[in-house]
Design an enzyme around this catalytic site. Structure first.
Site, PDB file in Angstrom:
ATOM      1  N   ASP A  70       0.823  -1.211   0.000  1.00  0.00           N
ATOM      2  CA  ASP A  70       0.000   0.000   0.000  1.00  0.00           C
ATOM      3  C   ASP A  70       0.859   1.264   0.000  1.00  0.00           C
ATOM      4  O   ASP A  70       0.324   2.364   0.139  1.00  0.00           O
ATOM      5  CB  ASP A  70      -0.914   0.004   1.233  1.00  0.00           C
ATOM      6  CG  ASP A  70      -1.943  -1.124   1.181  1.00  0.00           C
ATOM      7  OD1 ASP A  70      -2.117  -1.734   0.110  1.00  0.00           O
ATOM      8  OD2 ASP A  70      -2.564  -1.394   2.222  1.00  0.00           O
ATOM      9  N   THR A  71       2.162   1.084  -0.096  1.00  0.00           N
ATOM     10  CA  THR A  71       3.078   2.235  -0.065  1.00  0.00           C
ATOM     11  C   THR A  71       3.986   2.151  -1.293  1.00  0.00           C
ATOM     12  O   THR A  71       3.508   1.871  -2.382  1.00  0.00           O
ATOM     13  CB  THR A  71       3.882   2.230   1.253  1.00  0.00           C
ATOM     14  OG1 THR A  71       4.437   0.919   1.448  1.00  0.00           O
ATOM     15  CG2 THR A  71       2.989   2.582   2.443  1.00  0.00           C
TER      16      THR A  71
END
Ligand SMILES: *[C@@H]1O[C@H](CO)[C@@H](O)[C@H](O)[C@H]1NC(C)=O
Ligand SMILES: *[C@@H]1O[C@H](CO)[C@@H](O)[C@H](O)[C@H]1NC(C)=O
Ligand SMILES: *[C@@H]1O[C@H](CO)[C@@H](O)[C@H](O)[C@H]1NC(C)=O
Ligand SMILES: *[C@@H]1O[C@H](CO)[C@@H](O)[C@H](O)[C@H]1NC(C)=O
Ligand SMILES: *[C@@H]1O[C@H](CO)[C@@H](O)[C@H](O)[C@H]1NC(C)=O
Ligand SMILES: *[C@@H]1O[C@H](CO)[C@@H](O)[C@H](O)[C@H]1NC(C)=O
Ligand SMILES: *[C@@H]1O[C@H](CO)[C@@H](O)[C@H](O)[C@H]1NC(C)=O
Ligand SMILES: *[C@@H]1O[C@H](CO)[C@@H](O)[C@H](O)[C@H]1NC(C)=O
Ligand SMILES: *[C@@H]1O[C@H](CO)[C@@H](O)[C@H](O)[C@H]1NC(C)=O
Ligand SMILES: *[C@@H]1O[C@H](CO)[C@@H](O)[C@H](O)[C@H]1NC(C)=O
Ligand SMILES: *[C@@H]1O[C@H](CO)[C@@H](O)[C@H](O)[C@H]1NC(C)=O
Ligand SMILES: *[C@@H]1O[C@H](CO)[C@@H](O)[C@H](O)[C@H]1NC(C)=O
Length: 454
Positions: A227-228
Site C-alpha cells: 500500500d506504499t
C-alpha cells in the site's frame, strides 16, 4: 521427464499465447469468506495460544533460515533503491531469482508447497488437507518452524484480513500474504496454528532466544510496500534488519532471504530482486552477486538439501539450490536460458477460477529430487506411486486433448493462439535452456502445462 520441445515452447513467453479456443471451463466452487467481526476477533484472541518450540538441527549450509517478502516491485526499481543497495553490500544479491506467476497469493502458496495449483487470484482459498507443505518435511527431523505475520491479531488467526483499529484506513494483515495459513494441513491443526504468530511474538521470541529454525516473515501492507512504495518498504527493511544483523544469537549460521513475491509489471519477466544476508554468508561472498537461475521453489529445494529432508515431489523436486548450500554439497545447478521466460501467467488447475479443472495434480512420488532423498513417505502413501510423470497431460487428459479452453483474455493477457509449437521452433528459441529446465523442473511446470493447452 518433459520433452524438450514442450519445455522450450513454454519458454518462449510472449510467443506462448494461450489459445482462445471454444469450450469453457466449469465454474470453480466458491470458497468460504469468513470475515469475523471485531468482537469475534477479540473474543478469539483471548483463547489463542502462541507456541515457540526450539530445536538446533545443524544444516549443511545454515542452521536457521528466515524469509522476508516485500511486495510487487519491478527488479530495476528494487535494485536501484539505496536502502536495498546498502543491505546488498552486506550479503549476496541474487540477480536471477524469479517469482512463479501473478498475483500475490499463488506465489506465497508456491513458496511452501511447491505448486500453486492454477491459482491466479488473491481469493479466500483453503487448500486441500492432502496437500503437504514444507512444515511436513521439517517435522520429520523436529526442525522448529514458525511464521511472523505483522498485524496478525493473534496466533493462528484464519480470517481474510485484519484492520488496525487505531487506523482503519488500511488493511494491515491479509491472509493472501500468509503462506501456511492457506493450507488445511496447517489450519486444521491447533499446534500448527499456534506457530503462526505476529511481530509481538517475533520480538519476544528473539528476546527469549526461542526463534525457530525455519521462519517466514510478512510485514503488514504498509511496511511491505503493497500500500506504499518501494522507498517505504526498503526503508522499513533496512530499519528492521540493521539491528538484527548485529545480533549474535539471531545471526549464528543464519540465512536471511529478503525477496519480493512478484514484479509489479505483468508484461515484464517475473524476476524479483533478492538479497541473501546473515551469518551463513561467508565474508568472502559479501557484496557479491549470484546470477544462478532460482525461483521461489529454490527456497524449498535449498531447505531440503540443507537438512537432508525429503521432497514434496512438486516443483521443488528439481529446483536449483542456493549456492550457500550447493557449494557445501558439491551440487551443480542447471544453467537456464531465460531469454524468453516470463513466468507471468498461471497454468490451469483446481484453484483457478478462470481455468478451473477439478482434479488435484499428483506429485511425482517416484523422483529422487535434487536433495536425493526422494519424496516424503506420507505423500507417497496419500497420492500413490506415480510413474514419474508429473504433468497435466497425464492428469488432465481432456485439457491435453484440447477439450477445455484456455483462460479468457482477461486471465491471460492477449489470449491469441499463435500456433502449435514444433520441436525445431522451440529448440531454436531456447536450445540450452530447454535441456536444463528439464532438470530444473520449474519452468518445466509452466512449460508442460501451458503446452498441454494447445
Ligand atoms: C506426461 O506423462 C505421459 C504418461 O506418462 C507421457 O506420455 C507424456 O509424454 C508426458 N507429457 C509430458 C509433457 O512430459
Ligand atoms: C539445542 O537443543 C537442545 C535439545 O533441545 C537444547 O537443550 C539446547 O539448549 C539447544 N541449544 C540451542 C543453542 O538452542
Ligand atoms: C500478537 O499475538 C499475540 C498472541 O496471539 C496477541 O496477544 C497480541 O495481542 C498480538 N499483537 C498484536 C499487535 O496484534
Ligand atoms: C476486513 O476488511 C474489510 C474491508 O476493508 C473491513 O471492512 C473489515 O473490517 C476487515 N475485517 C477485519 C476483521 O479487520
Ligand atoms: C493511517 O494510514 C494511512 C495509510 O497508511 C496513512 O496515510 C495515515 O497517515 C494514517 N493515519 C494516522 C492517523 O496514522
Ligand atoms: C499437528 O502439527 C504438529 C506440529 O507440526 C505435528 O507434529 C502433528 O503431527 C500434527 N498432527 C496431525 C494430526 O497432523
Ligand atoms: C503496520 O505495522 C506498524 C508497526 O510496525 C504499525 O505502526 C502500523 O500501524 C501498521 N500499519 C498500519 C496501516 O496501521
Ligand atoms: C554491527 O557490526 C559491524 C561489524 O560486525 C560493525 O561494523 C557495526 O558498527 C555494527 N553496527 C551496530 C549498529 O552495532
Ligand atoms: C552458535 O551455534 C553453535 C551451534 O549450535 C553453538 O555452539 C554456539 O555457541 C552458538 N554461538 C552463539 C554466539 O550463539
Ligand atoms: C506476459 O508477458 C508477455 C510478454 O511481455 C505478455 O505478452 C503477456 O501479455 C503477459 N501475460 C500477462 C498475463 O500479463
Ligand atoms: C560458491 O562457490 C563459488 C565458486 O567457488 C563462489 O564464487 C561463491 O562465492 C560461493 N558462494 C557461497 C555462498 O559460498
Ligand atoms: C485430495 O483432496 C482433494 C480435495 O478434497 C480430493 O479431491 C482428492 O481426491 C484427494 N486426492 C488424494 C490422492 O487423496
Amino acid at each position: 521427464m518433459y520433452s524438450s520441445s514442450l519445455l522450450a515452447f513454454a519458454l518462449t513467453g510472449a510467443n506462448v499465447v494461450l489459445g482462445a479456443s471454444s469450450a469453457s471451463y466449469a465454474s470453480r466452487p466458491p470458497f468460504s469468506t469468513i470475515a469475523p467481526s471485531l468482537s469475534q476477533v477479540v473474543a478469539a484472541e483471548a483463547t489463542a495460544s502462541a507456541l515457540s518450540p526450539t530445536s538446533n538441527v545443524s544444516g549443511k549450509g545454515f542452521d536457521r533460515i528466515i524469509q522476508i517478502w516485500l511486495e510487487n516491485t519491478d527488479y530495476e526499481k528494487a535494485f536501484e533503491d539505496p536502502n536495498l543497495q546498502a543491505l546488498a553490500k552486506q550479503g549476496i544479491s541474487l540477480t536471477n531469482y524469479w517469482g512463479v506467476t501473478h498475483p500475490s497469493e499463488p506465489n506465497y502458496a508456491a513458496s511452501v508447497a511447491g505448486d500453486y495449483f492454477g491459482m491466479e487470484n488473491d481469493d479466500f482459498i483453503s487448500i486441500a488437507a492432502n496437500v503437504s507443505t514444507v512444515v511436513d518435511l521439517l517435522d520429520t527431523k523436529g526442525i522448529s518452524w514458525g511464521e511472523y505475520q505483522e498485524s496478525l491479531p493473534y496466533a493462528g488467526y484464519t480470517g481474510f484480513n485484519f484492520t488496525n483499529q487505531q487506523n482503519t484506513s488500511n488493511n494491515d494483515y491479509v491472509r493472501k500474504h500468509n503462506p501456511l495459513i492457506l493450507f488445511d494441513s496447517v489450519a486444521n491443526n491447533a499446534t500448527r496454528l499456534s506457530l503462526i504468530k505476529n511481530f509481538t511474538s517475533f520480538y519476544s521470541d528473539l528476546a527469549a532466544k526461542t526463534l525457530p529454525q525455519w521462519s517466514f516473515i510478512t510485514p503488514n501492507m504498509t511496511n511491505d510496500g503493497h500500500d506504499t512504495t518501494i522507498t517505504f518498504a526498503a526503508s522499513w527493511a533496512k530499519t528492521f534488519l540493521t539491528p538484527l544483523l548485529n545480533n549474535t544469537y539471531l545471526m549464528n549460521n543464519t540465512l536471511i532471504i529478503l525477496s519480493f513475491d512478484e514484479v509489479e509489471t505483468y508484461t515484464a519477466q517475473n524476476k524479483v530482486f533478492t538479497i541473501l544476508l546473515g551469518g551463513a554468508i561467508p565474508d568472502s561472498a559479501k557484496g557479491t552477486t549470484d546470477n544462478t537461475f532460482y525461483t521461489h521453489y529454490s527456497t524449498l529445494s535449498t531447505v531440503e538439501m540443507n537438512w537432508g529432508l525429503p521432497s514434496l515431489g512438486r516443483w521443488d523436486c528439481g529446483a536449483n539450490v542456493l549456492q550457500v548450500v550447493a557449494n557445501k554439497t558439491g551440487y551443480t545447478n542447471q544453467v537456464v536460458d531465460t531469454t524468453n521466460l516470463y513466468l507471468n501467467v498461471s497454468y490451469p488447475g483446481p484453484l483457478s477460477d478462470k481455468a478451473y479443472i477439478p482434479t488435484w495434480p499428483a506429485p511425482n512420488t517416484n523422483a529422487k529430487c535434487v536433495a536425493g532423498n526422494g519424496v516424503l513417505g506420507g505423500i507417497v502413501s496419500t497420492w500413490g506411486k506415480s510413474d514419474g510423470t508429473y504433468n497435466y497431460t497425464n492428469v488432465f487428459p481432456s485439457v491435453a486433448a484440447g477439450v477445455a479452453s484456455t483462460p479468457t483474455a482477461s486471465a491471460s493477457g492477449t489470449a491469441v493462439k499463435s500456433g502449435t509449437p514444433t520441436g525445431s521452433a522451440a529448440a531454436g528459441a531456447t536450445s540450452s535452456g530447454a535441456a536444463s529446465l528439464n532438470a530444473v523442473n520449474v519452468g518445466a511446470g509452466v512449460a508442460a502445462l501451458v503446452a498441454a493447452f494447445l
